[in-house]
Design a protein around this motif. Sequence first.
Motif, PDB file in Angstrom:
ATOM      1  N   ILE A 474      -9.806  16.722 -40.792  1.00  0.00           N
ATOM      2  CA  ILE A 474      -9.850  17.972 -40.018  1.00  0.00           C
ATOM      3  C   ILE A 474     -10.568  17.736 -38.690  1.00  0.00           C
ATOM      4  O   ILE A 474     -11.595  17.061 -38.646  1.00  0.00           O
ATOM      5  CB  ILE A 474     -10.578  19.084 -40.821  1.00  0.00           C
ATOM      6  CG1 ILE A 474      -9.797  19.395 -42.106  1.00  0.00           C
ATOM      7  CG2 ILE A 474     -10.782  20.332 -39.979  1.00  0.00           C
ATOM      8  CD1 ILE A 474     -10.516  20.342 -43.046  1.00  0.00           C
ATOM      9  N   ASP A 475     -10.006  18.306 -37.652  1.00  0.00           N
ATOM     10  CA  ASP A 475     -10.587  18.173 -36.307  1.00  0.00           C
ATOM     11  C   ASP A 475     -12.027  18.668 -36.280  1.00  0.00           C
ATOM     12  O   ASP A 475     -12.289  19.798 -36.653  1.00  0.00           O
ATOM     13  CB  ASP A 475      -9.761  19.023 -35.329  1.00  0.00           C
ATOM     14  CG  ASP A 475      -9.046  18.138 -34.345  1.00  0.00           C
ATOM     15  OD1 ASP A 475      -9.106  16.906 -34.530  1.00  0.00           O
ATOM     16  OD2 ASP A 475      -8.427  18.680 -33.414  1.00  0.00           O
ATOM     17  N   MET A 543     -20.542  17.936 -37.921  1.00  0.00           N
ATOM     18  CA  MET A 543     -19.577  18.816 -37.278  1.00  0.00           C
ATOM     19  C   MET A 543     -19.818  18.818 -35.777  1.00  0.00           C
ATOM     20  O   MET A 543     -20.934  19.007 -35.319  1.00  0.00           O
ATOM     21  CB  MET A 543     -19.716  20.223 -37.838  1.00  0.00           C
ATOM     22  CG  MET A 543     -18.560  21.109 -37.464  1.00  0.00           C
ATOM     23  SD  MET A 543     -18.648  22.632 -38.410  1.00  0.00           S
ATOM     24  CE  MET A 543     -17.063  23.332 -38.059  1.00  0.00           C
ATOM     25  N   LYS A 550     -12.302  27.318 -32.561  1.00  0.00           N
ATOM     26  CA  LYS A 550     -12.009  26.035 -33.212  1.00  0.00           C
ATOM     27  C   LYS A 550     -12.840  25.867 -34.483  1.00  0.00           C
ATOM     28  O   LYS A 550     -12.369  25.294 -35.469  1.00  0.00           O
ATOM     29  CB  LYS A 550     -12.262  24.880 -32.248  1.00  0.00           C
ATOM     30  CG  LYS A 550     -11.154  24.754 -31.233  1.00  0.00           C
ATOM     31  CD  LYS A 550     -11.205  23.423 -30.530  1.00  0.00           C
ATOM     32  CE  LYS A 550     -10.029  23.310 -29.572  1.00  0.00           C
ATOM     33  NZ  LYS A 550     -10.300  22.365 -28.484  1.00  0.00           N
ATOM     34  N   ALA A 554     -11.330  25.188 -38.155  1.00  0.00           N
ATOM     35  CA  ALA A 554     -11.779  24.121 -39.055  1.00  0.00           C
ATOM     36  C   ALA A 554     -12.222  24.713 -40.391  1.00  0.00           C
ATOM     37  O   ALA A 554     -11.906  24.180 -41.461  1.00  0.00           O
ATOM     38  CB  ALA A 554     -12.918  23.344 -38.413  1.00  0.00           C
ATOM     39  N   GLN A 557      -9.310  25.571 -42.570  1.00  0.00           N
ATOM     40  CA  GLN A 557      -8.714  24.381 -43.178  1.00  0.00           C
ATOM     41  C   GLN A 557      -9.558  23.879 -44.355  1.00  0.00           C
ATOM     42  O   GLN A 557      -9.025  23.467 -45.378  1.00  0.00           O
ATOM     43  CB  GLN A 557      -8.558  23.267 -42.136  1.00  0.00           C
ATOM     44  CG  GLN A 557      -7.377  23.497 -41.210  1.00  0.00           C
ATOM     45  CD  GLN A 557      -7.370  22.479 -40.102  1.00  0.00           C
ATOM     46  OE1 GLN A 557      -8.128  22.585 -39.144  1.00  0.00           O
ATOM     47  NE2 GLN A 557      -6.543  21.464 -40.229  1.00  0.00           N
TER      48      GLN A 557
END
Lengths: 755, 253
Positions: A474-475, A543, A550, A554, A557
């Motif tokens: 995950i970004d 993180m 954003k 995240a 997700q």
Amino acid sequence: MKKVSDFVIKYSKTIITFVVLITIIMGYFVSKIEIQAGIEDMFPDHNPIVQRFNRANDQFGGMTFAVLMMEDDNIIDSETLHKIANLTEELEKISGVEEVVSLTNVDQIKGNLFGIEISQLIKTIPETKIEEDELKEIIMNNDQYSGSLISKDCKATGITVTFGKDLADTLQPVQEIKKVAQSYIGPEKIYFTGNPVIVNDAQESLKGDIFKLLPFVLAIFILILWLSFRRVSGILLPLATVLISIIWTIGALALLNKPLSIISVALPILLVSVGSAYTIHIIARLQEELAAGATGIIAVKNAITHVGIAVLIAGITTIVGFGSLVFSDLVIIKEFALSTAFGIAIALAISIFFVPAVYAHISVKSREKKSAQGNRSLTRGFAWVFNLVSQKSYFVFGVVILMVLISLLGMPRLYPETGYLNYFKADSSTRIAAAIVDQRFGGSGTLDIIIQGDVKDPDLLSRMAEFQDAAVQIDGLNNPISIVTLLRTVNQALNGDDPSMKVIPTTRQQIAQYLLLLNMSGPDATKPYLTFDEQTSRIQFLMENMEGSKIQQALEQVDQLILNHFSDKYQVEVTGMPVLTNEISNLLIRSQIQSIIASILLTFVITSILLKSIKRGLFCCLTIILTVVVNFGVMSWLKVPLDIATTMIASIAVGIGVDYSIHISTRYREEENSKHDPYLAMQNTIQHVGRANLYNAFAVIAGFCVLLLSSFPPIVSFGGLTALTMVVSFSSAIFLLPSLILLKPKATQNYVKKL
Amino acid sequence: MKRNICLILLLFCILVFSGSAFALTGQEVLEKMDQTLQVETSRIEMKMTLVNEDGLKRERTIEILTKGNNALVRFLHPMDVEGTALLLLEENDESDMWLYLPALGNVRKVASHMQNGSFMGSDFTYQDFNMFGGEKYQEAYQQTELNTTVYDETECYLLETLPTSEDRGYSKIRIWVDSTNFMALKLEFYDLQDNLLKVMTNSDILDLDGQLTPQMIVMENVQQNTRTILEMTDIKYNQTIPDQVFSTRNLEK
């Protein structure tokens, strides 16, 4: 009000003496006020997300930390390593710092010929080039450290400073760490970031700029007052009202041993804008009375009798507007609301009692007349306004509807910004440090996944491993560390350091025995990842600092992955600083918006009662609703995010903005009673109250515009938007409200006939 | 008058008693303590309860066999760690530590510096635990001060001792020793900054085969607020234990 005016005249000397004495006493206490750097009041204890964070922090610790990053051409040389070792030692001594982990004190789990070893990665700092190269070889080939503790190019290393469990205690140590780190700069560069640092920097910038700009706000304010009244008393009395209310409020806070919180720092600026209005209206009315031929004491009495009620309603609605914030979940907002309400009450009392009392003792004759008569262009201007609202109100409504439509159209673009980091300009040192650390190490904050279940169960352990490996895709999420990571390392170490054995143990016995082995090196080895009863574990991801949206993405997700991996069997919670700050900001924004609605309703009730008309009450409310809508509309089109500061503006708009309308309404009622002709009444109202409103609005707007000079973006938007809301609320009071009041088809026809 | 006589008698007793106490030197007290502890071999089964700062508990049953300076620790419970064993061998002042994990099936050597660490994650260090084995107080500590006092209604010597070697991790230990049987009742361990770190208490002392043995030992870390409780469930002294029990080969059996 007549009784009040009699009282003021009778006891004018006593009032003046009393106010001066109290101000001197309170002034003494002002010097004792403290500015609280803590953020604990931002965290309401009963909020489930805060509770989750606190629980995780109690169980595992290490949720609040900062990262010092040292950058150099080569980290692994004797000189730099010595520096790191010394710095580590010095940081450990700072009170409030619980743990410091750096290259020079980190433990490693290592397999050797005999078995496993848990020991310091660097036992002795190398002194020769050969030793340096050997160490470099070892560290750079160890993926426990390469990429997480030291960058892959060996040019940067991170020192993690963990703070105690009390969130409030981070800001003092942060400042000390900054001082210590300063002395280690050169040739190495040092960057310092992490949530506590960002919060600290935000507070510093906020405090710094507000105190720097306040004198300019006052200067502009004085200038406008001079232009408006052209009299020393016209400047000194509003200024005195503002200063006395500031001194009393801050003095009272100091007396109660309450520090100024970070939000309350805005209090003086607020009192300048609100507090002055009451006095301005009293003075304007006094000038009007003098111009109409009343003399000295009589003029003072008349001024209180007539405008006093409007000032009182305006004051009460503002007090109620801020008072509605008392219901906020957040103590910090509550205290701000109470102290602002108190300050406004003081300003109100000073305007009604002290200002007329002073006027009773100074000569107010001819010059007042002159200035009140002066400025013909203003008179012409207000005549134009009157013509517009009385004859072309459709134009006013058209503009209002257009503004509302444009604003509403933009609303979906409104977005909350919850990260403190986004308060800073892109080129600020705070953001640069965060960006560099993100890039080198994958983040300076953590996302913590808390999993309930027996970790010795191979099923749970393998789910955790799969989840961890999937989530890292995950970004924004990087470098997970957990009991999975630890057990993989132990397995590898026990199997001759064979990289292919970096896998989790597969039987219950293996897991239990590895854990036992880890615990033999001390109970702390597994503590950050597994509770003592081995029933709760934590996966901690680094993180990156990201925009609120954003972060949200995240988190969604992560939730999906949790659903896929655990939901059928295990209870899993997500927490961490980014989640917490996200929640806190959302909470603030939510509570602000609730309070806007509450205060509009309360204003409606109060104005309806005091104006003795539900319709007039509603009209007053419409003007502030317009103000709030336009405020949010402008924010949406100018891409100003919803944050703590900008949502507060709407509350201010309600509290202060309604005053203009109240003055118009009360004066209109007074005129209506004596003139019996709505149009004549409105004409007089606009001519006289419009003027006082204009002076007031102009002074406040110009004052807030000074904040546009700030280097700290939240202050810029705060200043700009507050000025804007004042323009809108002033304009709506002078255009929209009269148009609404005169919106009687019959009356219009009669008037047109008359013409 | 009768009361006065009683008082004088009492005073006399105290003087005589304390006189006899001072007749011993501190070093002699340490020697006598060692004598009370000396056994050929021991086999002790005990429940070890670890209590963390939040009061959460971890329970394990272990068996400790000692002979001379060698010791073997074996886990009996919980099931998933049963058979895990730790062998401590001391030869020519060199100590070695070996670990056997059944899940792995072979013996591993544990790095020597880990021996200064915590014993099985408890509040005891390996060195603290050595007192169960053959280690002698008089070798490990030198006494600096000797007083008499009363602890838990028992006449005691209060010894202040300094460790003979630096790597003990303590600056000093105060020991309350029963002056009649030379059993240590309470020990206070001070960290290198000279702050109280741990308190160990021995209680329920029984005479087993002429050997005084506490049935319960509690070690409390006052700085971290954790505790380790050892409850003896089965003790056998001076039984024959073959030397080969203390070998790595035996571990793997």
